[in-house]
Scaffold this motif. Structure first.
Motif, mmCIF file in Angstrom:
data_model
loop_
_atom_site.group_PDB
_atom_site.id
_atom_site.type_symbol
_atom_site.label_atom_id
_atom_site.label_comp_id
_atom_site.label_asym_id
_atom_site.label_seq_id
_atom_site.Cartn_x
_atom_site.Cartn_y
_atom_site.Cartn_z
ATOM 1 N N ALA A 23 22.857 9.574 4.315
ATOM 2 C CA ALA A 23 22.760 8.888 3.772
ATOM 3 C C ALA A 23 22.256 7.226 4.128
ATOM 4 O O ALA A 23 23.098 7.042 5.631
ATOM 5 N N ALA A 24 21.138 6.400 3.650
ATOM 6 C CA ALA A 24 21.632 4.525 4.275
ATOM 7 C C ALA A 24 21.701 3.807 3.063
ATOM 8 O O ALA A 24 21.143 3.946 1.829
ATOM 9 N N SER A 25 22.460 2.706 3.293
ATOM 10 C CA SER A 25 22.513 1.319 2.176
ATOM 11 C C SER A 25 21.842 0.313 2.985
ATOM 12 O O SER A 25 21.167 -0.271 4.228
ATOM 13 N N LEU A 26 21.607 -0.933 1.913
ATOM 14 C CA LEU A 26 21.303 -2.015 2.345
ATOM 15 C C LEU A 26 22.130 -3.086 2.564
ATOM 16 O O LEU A 26 21.919 -3.476 2.867
ATOM 17 N N ARG A 27 23.139 -2.527 2.146
ATOM 18 C CA ARG A 27 24.537 -3.664 2.034
ATOM 19 C C ARG A 27 25.445 -3.319 2.506
ATOM 20 O O ARG A 27 26.013 -1.751 2.043
ATOM 21 N N PRO A 28 26.592 -3.521 2.793
ATOM 22 C CA PRO A 28 27.171 -2.918 3.123
ATOM 23 C C PRO A 28 28.681 -2.912 1.583
ATOM 24 O O PRO A 28 27.991 -3.610 0.840
ATOM 25 N N GLY A 29 29.149 -2.394 2.125
ATOM 26 C CA GLY A 29 30.639 -1.592 1.087
ATOM 27 C C GLY A 29 30.307 -1.226 0.040
ATOM 28 O O GLY A 29 30.728 -1.131 -0.583
ATOM 29 N N VAL A 30 29.114 -0.342 0.330
ATOM 30 C CA VAL A 30 28.715 0.509 -1.124
ATOM 31 C C VAL A 30 29.522 1.612 -0.905
ATOM 32 O O VAL A 30 28.861 2.366 -0.528
ATOM 33 N N GLN A 31 29.283 2.752 -2.642
ATOM 34 C CA GLN A 31 30.518 3.616 -2.152
ATOM 35 C C GLN A 31 29.360 4.635 -2.054
ATOM 36 O O GLN A 31 29.984 5.189 -1.694
ATOM 37 N N ILE A 32 28.542 4.507 -2.773
ATOM 38 C CA ILE A 32 27.408 4.914 -2.688
ATOM 39 C C ILE A 32 26.226 4.700 -2.070
ATOM 40 O O ILE A 32 25.166 3.549 -2.736
ATOM 41 N N PRO A 33 25.631 5.699 -1.134
ATOM 42 C CA PRO A 33 24.368 4.729 -0.034
ATOM 43 C C PRO A 33 23.546 4.755 -1.235
ATOM 44 O O PRO A 33 23.187 5.417 -2.293
ATOM 45 N N ASP A 34 22.341 4.559 -0.727
ATOM 46 C CA ASP A 34 20.838 3.937 -2.005
ATOM 47 C C ASP A 34 19.871 5.147 -1.408
ATOM 48 O O ASP A 34 19.666 6.055 -2.221
ATOM 49 N N TYR A 35 20.223 5.773 -0.335
ATOM 50 C CA TYR A 35 19.709 6.459 0.336
ATOM 51 C C TYR A 35 19.532 7.728 0.384
ATOM 52 O O TYR A 35 20.764 7.929 1.151
ATOM 53 N N TRP A 36 19.531 8.939 0.711
ATOM 54 C CA TRP A 36 19.821 10.246 0.578
ATOM 55 C C TRP A 36 18.889 11.667 1.347
ATOM 56 O O TRP A 36 17.968 11.612 0.519
ATOM 57 N N GLY A 37 18.968 12.164 2.625
ATOM 58 C CA GLY A 37 18.066 12.979 2.902
ATOM 59 C C GLY A 37 18.498 14.267 2.038
ATOM 60 O O GLY A 37 19.504 14.487 1.410
ATOM 61 N N GLN A 38 17.468 15.397 2.466
ATOM 62 C CA GLN A 38 17.598 16.659 1.693
ATOM 63 C C GLN A 38 18.794 17.517 1.767
ATOM 64 O O GLN A 38 19.085 18.704 1.441
ATOM 65 N N GLY A 39 19.511 16.878 3.364
ATOM 66 C CA GLY A 39 20.631 18.066 3.916
ATOM 67 C C GLY A 39 20.289 18.759 4.916
ATOM 68 O O GLY A 39 18.952 19.153 4.871
#
Length: 120
Positions: free
Chosen positions: A97-113
């Protein structure tokens, strides 16, 4: 948009090691905070760990601390999850998963696993 593609999952035995990779595209990779999560059968999604923009600031979930290591190669737009001393309870689908900002509980983007299965 950020696209994330995981690879490296498979079937291993308890005590083995495995390395997962996650290739990112769509935004400058060095600007992304990268995380790994997992979800085992019948379990809730669990935080595995994350690595900040640089290559040294990491954080791990209690269940993997000391066994798993996250690293990133900003030149290759790739984040890795090195998993050592695997246990059957590590069996799960692992998500990058990828986040654009620190401290975010749920990342902005996800892979398929990618599936990791550890046999006893």
């Amino acid at each position: 948009q950020v696209q994330l593609v995981e690879s490296g999952g498979g079937l291993v035995q308890a005590g083995d090691s495995l390395r997962l990779s996650c290739a990112a595209s769509g935004r400058p990779f060095s600007m992304l905070i990268m995380s790994w999560f997992r979800q085992g059968p019948g379990k809730e999604r669990e935080f595995v760990g994350r690595i900040m923009w640089g290559e040294s600031s990491t954080l791990y979930g209690d269940s993997v601390k000391g066994r798993f290591t996250i690293s990133r190669d900003n030149a290759k737009n790739t984040v890795y999850l090195q998993m050592n001393s695997l246990k059957p309870e590590d069996t799960a689908v692992y998500y990058c998963a990828a986040s654009l900002r620190p401290g975010v509980q749920i990342p902005d983007y996800w892979g398929q696993g990618t599936q990791v299965t550890v046999s006893s």
